[in-house]
Design a protein around this motif. Structure first.
Motif, PDB file in Angstrom:
ATOM      1  N   SER A  41     -53.384 -14.656   3.787  1.00 26.74           N
ATOM      2  CA  SER A  41     -54.829 -14.561   4.047  1.00 26.74           C
ATOM      3  C   SER A  41     -55.608 -15.520   3.154  1.00 26.74           C
ATOM      4  CB  SER A  41     -55.315 -13.125   3.854  1.00 26.74           C
ATOM      5  OG  SER A  41     -55.055 -12.658   2.549  1.00 26.74           O
ATOM      6  N   ALA A  42     -55.164 -15.696   1.907  1.00 28.29           N
ATOM      7  CA  ALA A  42     -55.838 -16.645   1.023  1.00 28.29           C
ATOM      8  C   ALA A  42     -55.686 -18.071   1.548  1.00 28.29           C
ATOM      9  CB  ALA A  42     -55.283 -16.533  -0.392  1.00 28.29           C
ATOM     10  N   GLN A  43     -54.483 -18.405   1.996  1.00 27.76           N
ATOM     11  CA  GLN A  43     -54.258 -19.737   2.567  1.00 27.76           C
ATOM     12  C   GLN A  43     -55.088 -19.928   3.832  1.00 27.76           C
ATOM     13  OE1 GLN A  43     -52.778 -22.341   1.537  1.00 27.76           O
ATOM     14  NE2 GLN A  43     -50.883 -21.929   0.424  1.00 27.76           N
ATOM     15  N   ALA A  44     -55.141 -18.905   4.664  1.00 29.64           N
ATOM     16  CA  ALA A  44     -55.910 -19.001   5.907  1.00 29.64           C
ATOM     17  C   ALA A  44     -57.379 -19.276   5.614  1.00 29.64           C
ATOM     18  CB  ALA A  44     -55.753 -17.716   6.708  1.00 29.64           C
ATOM     19  N   ARG A  45     -57.922 -18.555   4.670  1.00 31.95           N
ATOM     20  CA  ARG A  45     -59.325 -18.752   4.303  1.00 31.95           C
ATOM     21  C   ARG A  45     -59.558 -20.159   3.747  1.00 31.95           C
ATOM     22  NH1 ARG A  45     -62.511 -14.260   4.113  1.00 31.95           N
ATOM     23  NH2 ARG A  45     -61.483 -12.292   4.628  1.00 31.95           N
ATOM     24  N   HIS A  46     -58.633 -20.603   2.925  1.00 35.77           N
ATOM     25  CA  HIS A  46     -58.762 -21.941   2.344  1.00 35.77           C
ATOM     26  C   HIS A  46     -58.750 -23.010   3.435  1.00 35.77           C
ATOM     27  CE1 HIS A  46     -58.370 -25.072  -0.717  1.00 35.77           C
ATOM     28  NE2 HIS A  46     -57.418 -25.598   0.023  1.00 35.77           N
ATOM     29  N   ILE A  47     -57.806 -22.919   4.367  1.00 32.36           N
ATOM     30  CA  ILE A  47     -57.699 -23.903   5.444  1.00 32.36           C
ATOM     31  C   ILE A  47     -58.955 -23.893   6.312  1.00 32.36           C
ATOM     32  CG2 ILE A  47     -56.430 -24.478   7.555  1.00 32.36           C
ATOM     33  CD1 ILE A  47     -53.894 -23.383   6.075  1.00 32.36           C
ATOM     34  N   ALA A  48     -59.451 -22.692   6.632  1.00 33.11           N
ATOM     35  CA  ALA A  48     -60.638 -22.591   7.483  1.00 33.11           C
ATOM     36  C   ALA A  48     -61.868 -23.174   6.814  1.00 33.11           C
ATOM     37  CB  ALA A  48     -60.880 -21.130   7.858  1.00 33.11           C
ATOM     38  N   ILE A  49     -62.028 -22.922   5.518  1.00 30.90           N
ATOM     39  CA  ILE A  49     -63.226 -23.363   4.797  1.00 30.90           C
ATOM     40  C   ILE A  49     -63.178 -24.849   4.467  1.00 30.90           C
ATOM     41  CG2 ILE A  49     -64.512 -23.143   2.641  1.00 30.90           C
ATOM     42  CD1 ILE A  49     -63.735 -20.173   2.640  1.00 30.90           C
ATOM     43  N   VAL A  50     -62.040 -25.315   3.983  1.00 34.48           N
ATOM     44  CA  VAL A  50     -61.937 -26.690   3.492  1.00 34.48           C
ATOM     45  C   VAL A  50     -61.716 -27.695   4.623  1.00 34.48           C
ATOM     46  CG1 VAL A  50     -60.645 -28.229   1.947  1.00 34.48           C
ATOM     47  CG2 VAL A  50     -61.089 -25.868   1.265  1.00 34.48           C
ATOM     48  N   PHE A  51     -61.073 -27.251   5.710  1.00 35.57           N
ATOM     49  CA  PHE A  51     -60.744 -28.176   6.797  1.00 35.57           C
ATOM     50  C   PHE A  51     -61.282 -27.688   8.152  1.00 35.57           C
ATOM     51  CE2 PHE A  51     -57.121 -28.075   3.769  1.00 35.57           C
ATOM     52  CZ  PHE A  51     -57.294 -29.329   3.191  1.00 35.57           C
ATOM     53  N   PRO A  52     -62.586 -27.474   8.286  1.00 35.51           N
ATOM     54  CA  PRO A  52     -63.115 -27.115   9.610  1.00 35.51           C
ATOM     55  C   PRO A  52     -63.047 -28.331  10.536  1.00 35.51           C
ATOM     56  CG  PRO A  52     -64.912 -27.554   8.110  1.00 35.51           C
ATOM     57  CD  PRO A  52     -63.651 -27.627   7.279  1.00 35.51           C
ATOM     58  N   GLY A  53     -63.093 -28.074  11.831  1.00 37.51           N
ATOM     59  CA  GLY A  53     -63.076 -29.187  12.774  1.00 37.51           C
ATOM     60  C   GLY A  53     -61.775 -29.956  12.755  1.00 37.51           C
ATOM     61  N   ARG A  54     -60.643 -29.229  12.732  1.00 32.43           N
ATOM     62  CA  ARG A  54     -59.327 -29.870  12.656  1.00 32.43           C
ATOM     63  C   ARG A  54     -58.884 -30.373  14.039  1.00 32.43           C
ATOM     64  NH1 ARG A  54     -59.357 -25.120  10.171  1.00 32.43           N
ATOM     65  NH2 ARG A  54     -58.115 -24.067  11.773  1.00 32.43           N
ATOM     66  N   MET A  55     -59.761 -31.075  14.717  1.00 34.15           N
ATOM     67  CA  MET A  55     -59.440 -31.613  16.036  1.00 34.15           C
ATOM     68  C   MET A  55     -58.373 -32.696  15.902  1.00 34.15           C
ATOM     69  SD  MET A  55     -63.256 -31.863  17.703  1.00 34.15           S
ATOM     70  CE  MET A  55     -63.847 -32.895  16.340  1.00 34.15           C
ATOM     71  N   THR A  56     -57.468 -32.740  16.847  1.00 33.47           N
ATOM     72  CA  THR A  56     -56.365 -33.686  16.793  1.00 33.47           C
ATOM     73  C   THR A  56     -56.867 -35.112  16.588  1.00 33.47           C
ATOM     74  OG1 THR A  56     -55.116 -32.274  18.289  1.00 33.47           O
ATOM     75  CG2 THR A  56     -54.324 -34.530  18.004  1.00 33.47           C
ATOM     76  N   GLY A  57     -56.335 -35.761  15.558  1.00 32.18           N
ATOM     77  CA  GLY A  57     -56.713 -37.131  15.251  1.00 32.18           C
ATOM     78  C   GLY A  57     -57.912 -37.271  14.345  1.00 32.18           C
ATOM     79  N   SER A  58     -58.551 -36.152  14.011  1.00 40.52           N
ATOM     80  CA  SER A  58     -59.730 -36.206  13.142  1.00 40.52           C
ATOM     81  C   SER A  58     -59.301 -36.266  11.678  1.00 40.52           C
ATOM     82  CB  SER A  58     -60.598 -34.966  13.358  1.00 40.52           C
ATOM     83  OG  SER A  58     -59.922 -33.806  12.882  1.00 40.52           O
ATOM     84  N   PRO A  59     -60.202 -36.724  10.779  1.00 40.04           N
ATOM     85  CA  PRO A  59     -59.873 -36.696   9.354  1.00 40.04           C
ATOM     86  C   PRO A  59     -59.503 -35.299   8.862  1.00 40.04           C
ATOM     87  CG  PRO A  59     -61.790 -38.083   9.736  1.00 40.04           C
ATOM     88  CD  PRO A  59     -61.491 -37.401  11.041  1.00 40.04           C
ATOM     89  N   ALA A  60     -60.201 -34.277   9.355  1.00 41.93           N
ATOM     90  CA  ALA A  60     -59.901 -32.913   8.917  1.00 41.93           C
ATOM     91  C   ALA A  60     -58.490 -32.503   9.314  1.00 41.93           C
ATOM     92  CB  ALA A  60     -60.917 -31.938   9.513  1.00 41.93           C
ATOM     93  N   GLU A  61     -58.066 -32.886  10.504  1.00 38.72           N
ATOM     94  CA  GLU A  61     -56.707 -32.556  10.945  1.00 38.72           C
ATOM     95  C   GLU A  61     -55.668 -33.269  10.090  1.00 38.72           C
ATOM     96  OE1 GLU A  61     -53.432 -33.798  14.116  1.00 38.72           O
ATOM     97  OE2 GLU A  61     -54.726 -34.966  12.786  1.00 38.72           O
TER      98      GLU A  61
END
Length: 345
Positions: free
Chosen positions: A34-54
């Motif tokens: 759950s901690a990892q999930a929260r971190h990924i959601a907060i730090v890397f929103p908009g993880r669209m394929t090919g995007s910087p966040a992804e």
């Protein structure tokens, strides 16, 4: 591929600097996930394929795997999807995605794949963009940061375990554009690797749905279903965790099977599959797309790709404690199951 599945049944019958690894062994099941999930959601929103966040999210997972001691790399792939403009003009959008892979070596060449897609939804039309579906601000905690967090915790808890069969932890991308990463992964597998892949466990949408489901692939042999899906349900029930399988109320989706995710790619290839998801197969068209009863919080009965709904603030507000509870439940079921299937010593 069926011969590999039958052999499996017979054998079983016989970064960012953000580190979780040091604390995972002493934590309760699901805490790291759950901690990892929260971190990924907060730090890397908009993880669209090919995007910087992804790309950054994939590199983050690679770093996490390496901090655990795994050999881990990123594989890129190319693909395309159709985008429709307001005038209904359709154009191809080309994308280059990133897939993070970590290897836990076993004593035998056979392997089990544990997989979760890291990408979030990309708008497919001007109308979707106007409706705030997908895009740069979509956190995607349900779809699919929580699954990535569970995968990371399983990797952490299995890192020092000796197993007969290898385990591959794979964070795919391009799922939202048509399973592009999974298709690329399968295409790159040699005939021997496909033959030696005993099972693919796919994690997707673990939070918002009313119920937790464990479903097999349509082509997964009955013997393997009993050792994977049915065994997962037995573990859940022994631990007081509510879990079930698709009841098969829609004839297009047979009882005990799933659909519409990365696992389908491997199922079509004849590789046994176990899909882990949270939804409600009893609602709507009974096809798994309606996750829960319609309400003011979820007007359509789902949070699919919706920036306003699939985020931490909304889910913590309307489903308090759900993220931690579901992460705990899935880890408590899958950890002993994977140890059994991989024949841990």
């Amino acid at each position: 591929m069926f011969s590999a599945a039958c052999r499996f049944a017979a054998a079983l019958a016989l970064g960012t600097g953000f580190i979780f690894s040091a604390q995972a062994a002493a934590s309760q099941p699901g805490e790291m996930a759950s901690a990892q999930a929260r971190h990924i959601a907060i730090v890397f929103p908009g993880r669209m394929t090919g995007s910087p966040a992804e790309m950054l999210a994939a590199d983050y997972l690679r770093q996490q795997f390496r901090q655990m001691g795994y050999h881990s790399d990123i594989r890129t792939f190319t693909g395309r999807y159709i985008y429709s403009t307001a005038g209904n003009r359709q154009n191809w959008h080309n994308v280059t995605g990133s897939t993070a892979i970590a290897a836990h070596e076993g004593k035998r060449p056979q392997q089990i794949i544990i997989m979760a897609h890291l990408d979030t939804y990309a708008p497919r039309s001007d109308a979707e963009a106007d409706a705030n579906l997908g895009g740069l601000s979509l956190q995607g905690i349900d779809d699919n940061a929580a699954a990535a967090g569970v995968m990371l915790e399983l990797a952490e808890r299995l890192k020092g375990t000796s197993t007969q069969y290898g385990i591959r932890f794979i964070a795919t991308s391009g799922e939202e554009e048509g399973k592009l990463g999974a298709e690329s992964l399968l295409m790159r597998m040699s005939a021997a690797e496909k033959k030696n892949t005993l099972l693919v466990i796919n994690l997707d949408n673990l939070i918002v749905g009313d119920k937790l489901y464990f479903n097999s692939g349509r082509k997964t042999p009955e013997a393997v279903r009993k050792l994977t899906r049915d065994r997962a349900l037995a573990i859940a029930h022994s631990r007081g965790i509510a879990a079930s399988m698709n009841p098969g109320l829609n004839p297009n989706y047979p009882k005990g099977t799933s659909c519409c995710n990365d696992a389908e790619v491997f199922d079509r290839a004849g590789i046994p599959v176990l899909s882990v998801e949270a939804t409600n197969w009893n609602l709507g068209k009974k096809d798994g797309y309606q996750q829960r009863v319609r309400s003011a919080a979820f007007p359509d009965g789902s949070s699919w790709h919706n920036v306003r709904l699939d985020n931490l603030q909304h889910i913590d507000n309307v489903l308090p404690g759900r993220i931690e509870r579901r992460c705990r439940d899935v880890v408590q079921i899958l950890l002993p199951l994977v140890k059994e299937l991989a024949k841990a010593n």
